[in-house]
Motif scaffolding. Sequence first.
Motif, mmCIF file in Angstrom:
data_model
loop_
_atom_site.group_PDB
_atom_site.id
_atom_site.type_symbol
_atom_site.label_atom_id
_atom_site.label_comp_id
_atom_site.label_asym_id
_atom_site.label_seq_id
_atom_site.Cartn_x
_atom_site.Cartn_y
_atom_site.Cartn_z
ATOM 1 N N UNK A 1 -17.736 -14.061 -25.289
ATOM 2 C CA UNK A 1 -16.612 -14.389 -24.408
ATOM 3 C C UNK A 1 -16.701 -13.605 -23.093
ATOM 4 N N UNK A 2 -17.800 -13.726 -22.345
ATOM 5 C CA UNK A 2 -17.959 -12.913 -21.141
ATOM 6 C C UNK A 2 -16.896 -13.195 -20.073
ATOM 7 N N UNK A 3 -16.417 -14.402 -20.012
ATOM 8 C CA UNK A 3 -15.441 -14.770 -18.997
ATOM 9 C C UNK A 3 -14.068 -14.173 -19.204
ATOM 10 N N UNK A 4 -13.762 -13.734 -20.436
ATOM 11 C CA UNK A 4 -12.414 -13.230 -20.702
ATOM 12 C C UNK A 4 -12.129 -11.943 -19.926
ATOM 13 N N UNK A 5 -13.123 -11.100 -19.731
ATOM 14 C CA UNK A 5 -12.927 -9.848 -18.998
ATOM 15 C C UNK A 5 -12.749 -10.126 -17.504
ATOM 16 N N UNK A 6 -13.520 -11.071 -16.970
ATOM 17 C CA UNK A 6 -13.360 -11.480 -15.573
ATOM 18 C C UNK A 6 -11.994 -12.120 -15.365
ATOM 19 N N UNK A 7 -11.592 -12.946 -16.313
ATOM 20 C CA UNK A 7 -10.306 -13.647 -16.215
ATOM 21 C C UNK A 7 -9.137 -12.655 -16.203
ATOM 22 N N UNK A 8 -9.200 -11.650 -17.059
ATOM 23 C CA UNK A 8 -8.132 -10.644 -17.102
ATOM 24 C C UNK A 8 -8.098 -9.838 -15.802
ATOM 25 N N UNK B 1 -5.313 -9.027 -10.320
ATOM 26 C CA UNK B 1 -5.361 -9.166 -8.859
ATOM 27 C C UNK B 1 -4.334 -10.176 -8.377
ATOM 28 N N UNK B 2 -4.291 -11.330 -9.029
ATOM 29 C CA UNK B 2 -3.330 -12.373 -8.651
ATOM 30 C C UNK B 2 -1.897 -11.900 -8.841
ATOM 31 N N UNK B 3 -1.631 -11.214 -9.950
ATOM 32 C CA UNK B 3 -0.275 -10.721 -10.212
ATOM 33 C C UNK B 3 0.133 -9.661 -9.189
ATOM 34 N N UNK B 4 -0.809 -8.807 -8.768
ATOM 35 C CA UNK B 4 -0.492 -7.828 -7.738
ATOM 36 C C UNK B 4 -0.196 -8.521 -6.418
ATOM 37 N N UNK B 5 -0.993 -9.502 -6.063
ATOM 38 C CA UNK B 5 -0.766 -10.269 -4.840
ATOM 39 C C UNK B 5 0.629 -10.886 -4.849
#
Length: 132
Positions: free
Chosen positions: A110-117, A122-126
């Motif tokens: 599940x390599x994408x799960x770490x990038x997604x989190x 970043x999006x939530x901070x924005x």
Amino acid sequence: MSEVVTLFDNPNNYSSWMDGLLSIKVMEGKLGEVGTKSLFRFKMGNKEMEMTETILVKNLPDEYKVGYTANGVSNTVKSTFSELDPERTLYITYNEFEFTGFMKFIAFIMPGSFKKTSQKYLDDFKNFVERN
């Protein structure tokens, strides 16, 4: 840009943009200072997770670097802030993950799960900054 950095640098704001954050407990040092180790507790789905944060470098807005460790995962995050114009700030993070044990297997399948989190934070901070 200074408003963005001020919002980022205030640990009291973390729960406003770190989804699932339940608590922060300083284990060593003073919250927000270089060398400080803090225990972060998160609720992710039905599970609770703990990770230790260590502030490695604090030279805002140019560099803020922290290390996170949890069971089988180490993550170093370097953040930088640059003013694009008086109304826009560029916030960049560099993430480096290291895995051991069972987490190596999880990272492999599940390599994408770490990038997604990472992207979600970043999006939530924005969104948090834009609301304030």
